[in-house]
Scaffold this motif. Structure first.
Motif, short mmCIF file in Angstrom:
data_model
loop_
_atom_site.label_atom_id
_atom_site.label_comp_id
_atom_site.label_asym_id
_atom_site.label_seq_id
_atom_site.Cartn_x
_atom_site.Cartn_y
_atom_site.Cartn_z
N GLY A 24 34.21 19.40 43.48
CA GLY A 24 33.16 19.21 42.71
C GLY A 24 32.30 20.50 42.03
O GLY A 24 31.32 20.78 42.01
N GLY A 25 33.41 21.45 41.76
CA GLY A 25 33.18 22.78 40.99
C GLY A 25 32.64 23.84 41.73
O GLY A 25 32.03 25.08 41.45
N VAL A 26 32.66 23.84 43.31
CA VAL A 26 32.48 24.66 44.16
C VAL A 26 33.52 25.30 44.94
O VAL A 26 34.71 24.60 45.18
N LEU A 27 33.64 26.48 44.78
CA LEU A 27 34.50 27.19 45.59
C LEU A 27 34.56 27.10 47.09
O LEU A 27 33.43 26.99 47.68
N ALA A 28 35.74 26.58 47.76
CA ALA A 28 35.73 26.26 49.13
C ALA A 28 36.10 27.37 49.93
O ALA A 28 37.18 28.05 49.62
N GLY A 29 35.11 27.97 50.82
CA GLY A 29 35.55 29.23 51.72
C GLY A 29 35.24 30.60 50.62
O GLY A 29 34.51 30.31 49.96
N VAL A 30 35.85 31.51 51.05
CA VAL A 30 35.58 32.92 50.53
C VAL A 30 36.55 33.09 49.45
O VAL A 30 37.65 32.50 49.41
N PRO A 31 36.33 33.97 48.29
CA PRO A 31 37.18 34.11 47.35
C PRO A 31 38.49 34.68 47.85
O PRO A 31 38.48 35.49 49.01
N GLU A 32 39.71 34.52 47.34
CA GLU A 32 40.89 34.93 47.67
C GLU A 32 40.87 36.25 47.20
O GLU A 32 41.34 36.37 46.10
N ALA A 33 41.30 37.27 48.12
CA ALA A 33 41.20 38.69 47.68
C ALA A 33 42.69 39.02 48.12
O ALA A 33 43.19 38.85 48.59
N VAL A 34 42.95 40.20 46.97
CA VAL A 34 44.34 40.75 47.18
C VAL A 34 43.91 42.31 47.48
O VAL A 34 42.71 42.82 46.91
N PRO A 35 44.91 43.15 47.91
CA PRO A 35 44.43 44.42 48.10
C PRO A 35 44.31 45.18 46.65
O PRO A 35 45.18 44.84 45.92
N GLN A 36 43.50 45.93 46.68
CA GLN A 36 43.06 46.86 45.41
C GLN A 36 44.28 48.05 45.19
O GLN A 36 44.84 48.51 46.31
N LYS A 37 44.67 47.94 44.16
CA LYS A 37 45.73 49.24 43.68
C LYS A 37 45.16 50.51 44.03
O LYS A 37 43.73 50.68 44.01
N ASP A 38 45.55 51.61 44.36
CA ASP A 38 45.28 53.00 44.78
C ASP A 38 44.47 53.84 43.67
O ASP A 38 43.70 54.54 43.87
N ASP A 39 44.91 53.47 42.52
CA ASP A 39 44.50 54.20 41.18
C ASP A 39 44.13 53.23 40.14
O ASP A 39 44.44 52.13 40.09
N GLN A 40 43.33 53.69 39.22
CA GLN A 40 42.97 52.94 38.01
C GLN A 40 44.35 52.54 37.08
O GLN A 40 44.12 51.45 36.84
N GLY A 42 47.09 51.61 38.19
CA GLY A 42 47.62 50.46 39.08
C GLY A 42 46.92 49.35 38.71
O GLY A 42 47.52 48.12 38.64
N GLU A 43 45.50 49.22 38.75
CA GLU A 43 44.78 48.08 38.44
C GLU A 43 44.83 47.80 37.21
O GLU A 43 45.02 46.63 36.88
N GLN A 44 44.98 48.45 36.09
CA GLN A 44 45.22 48.24 34.86
C GLN A 44 46.49 47.66 34.72
O GLN A 44 46.79 46.65 33.89
N ALA A 45 47.65 47.95 35.12
CA ALA A 45 48.97 47.56 35.16
C ALA A 45 48.83 45.88 35.58
O ALA A 45 49.56 45.11 34.94
N CYS A 46 48.11 45.68 36.72
CA CYS A 46 48.16 44.46 37.03
C CYS A 46 47.28 43.43 35.86
O CYS A 46 47.95 42.24 35.80
N LEU A 47 46.21 44.07 35.46
CA LEU A 47 45.85 43.19 34.24
C LEU A 47 46.51 43.14 33.20
O LEU A 47 46.58 42.06 32.38
N LEU A 75 45.06 50.80 23.00
CA LEU A 75 46.16 50.34 23.79
C LEU A 75 46.42 48.92 23.80
O LEU A 75 47.67 48.35 23.89
N TRP A 76 45.33 48.04 24.08
CA TRP A 76 45.49 46.75 24.22
C TRP A 76 45.86 45.94 22.96
O TRP A 76 46.72 45.04 22.89
#
Length: 259
Positions: A24-40, A42-47, A75-76
């Motif tokens: 019905g357009g609603v998230l069931a439960g809590v958002p599915e989270a993954v571990p954050q990378k240790d540095d910026q 690393g996070e940008q590499a995922c993006l 860069l992008w």
């Protein structure tokens, strides 16, 4: 020119769009989270990895990234290598739709973001892709504006005055965020410019509230939710979409629908 959304796929707060729609357009439960990378980096590499997934398509494609990536624009653009157009922030969705409307040819629009997760040191990934096809029926852009300067404040009053000159009584106003996350703070000083849009007869819609903060992806989800509402007959009259975040740039569109 009018537009139909013929395909939509992706993740919203870590859950598949199909699963959310089945619920019905609603998230069931809590958002599915993954571990954050240790540095910026690393996070940008995922993006960047998510970004690469949309290169090399067979139709014109726009990919909209979080506004925080605007400072890395070159860069992008180098990474895109001319294969996709790159935009930034919620207003980047408005701008991309304006460019697609001028192109008047089938196109793909993608939004990507990674938001803080429900637990410390976690992130929640969201990405959404929609295909747009020109059509004699569907969404029509009655007004499509992006305003603001990166080195100054944006006068929302001027934007709202322009929109009210196009539609005095919209059926629905689609707003950014969840309604309780501070995303409307910039709008509050301009409430008087909204006139009777603040009245009880105009519905304020927060599509993200059913799922949780989606960042830039939330703007594209608003457009998708609006299209589906029109298609299913939930609303018929013109609607307004406000695309804004922490960037000084603001997008505002007035949309109607012909079935």
């Amino acid at each position: 020119m009018r537009w139909r959304l013929t395909r939509a796929e992706g993740l919203l707060a870590g859950a598949s769009l199909d699963d959310i729609l089945d619920n019905g357009g609603v998230l069931a439960g809590v958002p599915e989270a993954v571990p954050q990378k240790d540095d910026q980096a690393g996070e940008q590499a995922c993006l960047e990895q998510s970004f690469r997934d949309y290169l090399g398509g067979d139709r014109p494609t726009w990919v909209v990234l979080p506004d925080r990536e605007r400072s890395e624009r070159h860069l992008w653009q180098d990474l895109a290598a001319g294969q996709v157009e790159v935009g930034f922030g919620r207003s980047g969705v408005t701008l991309a739709l304006s460019q697609i409307n001028r192109l008047q040819a089938p196109a793909t629009l993608v939004a990507l973001d990674r938001m803080p997760g429900p637990q410390p040191q976690t992130v929640v990934e969201s990405r959404l892709l929609v295909d747009l096809e020109p059509s004699q029926a569907g969404l029509g852009l009655m007004l499509n504006l992006v305003d603001g300067r990166l080195d100054g404040d944006t006068d929302l009053t001027t934007l709202l005055d322009q929109a009210r000159a196009v539609v005095s009584d919209p059926e629905v106003i689609f707003l950014p965020g969840t309604g309780s996350d501070g995303s409307l703070d910039r709008l509050l000083p301009s409430l008087s410019a909204m006139g009777n849009w603040v009245g009880r007869d105009v519905r304020w819609e927060f599509a993200e509230a059913r799922i949780g903060p989606l960042g830039t992806v939330g703007s594209l989800f608003n457009w998708y939710w609006m299209h589906e509402g029109y298609r299913l007959g939930d609303w018929q009259a013109p609607t307004v979409i406000l695309d804004m975040d922490t960037s000084p740039l603001v997008g505002l569109s007035v949309v109607d629908y012909n079935a």
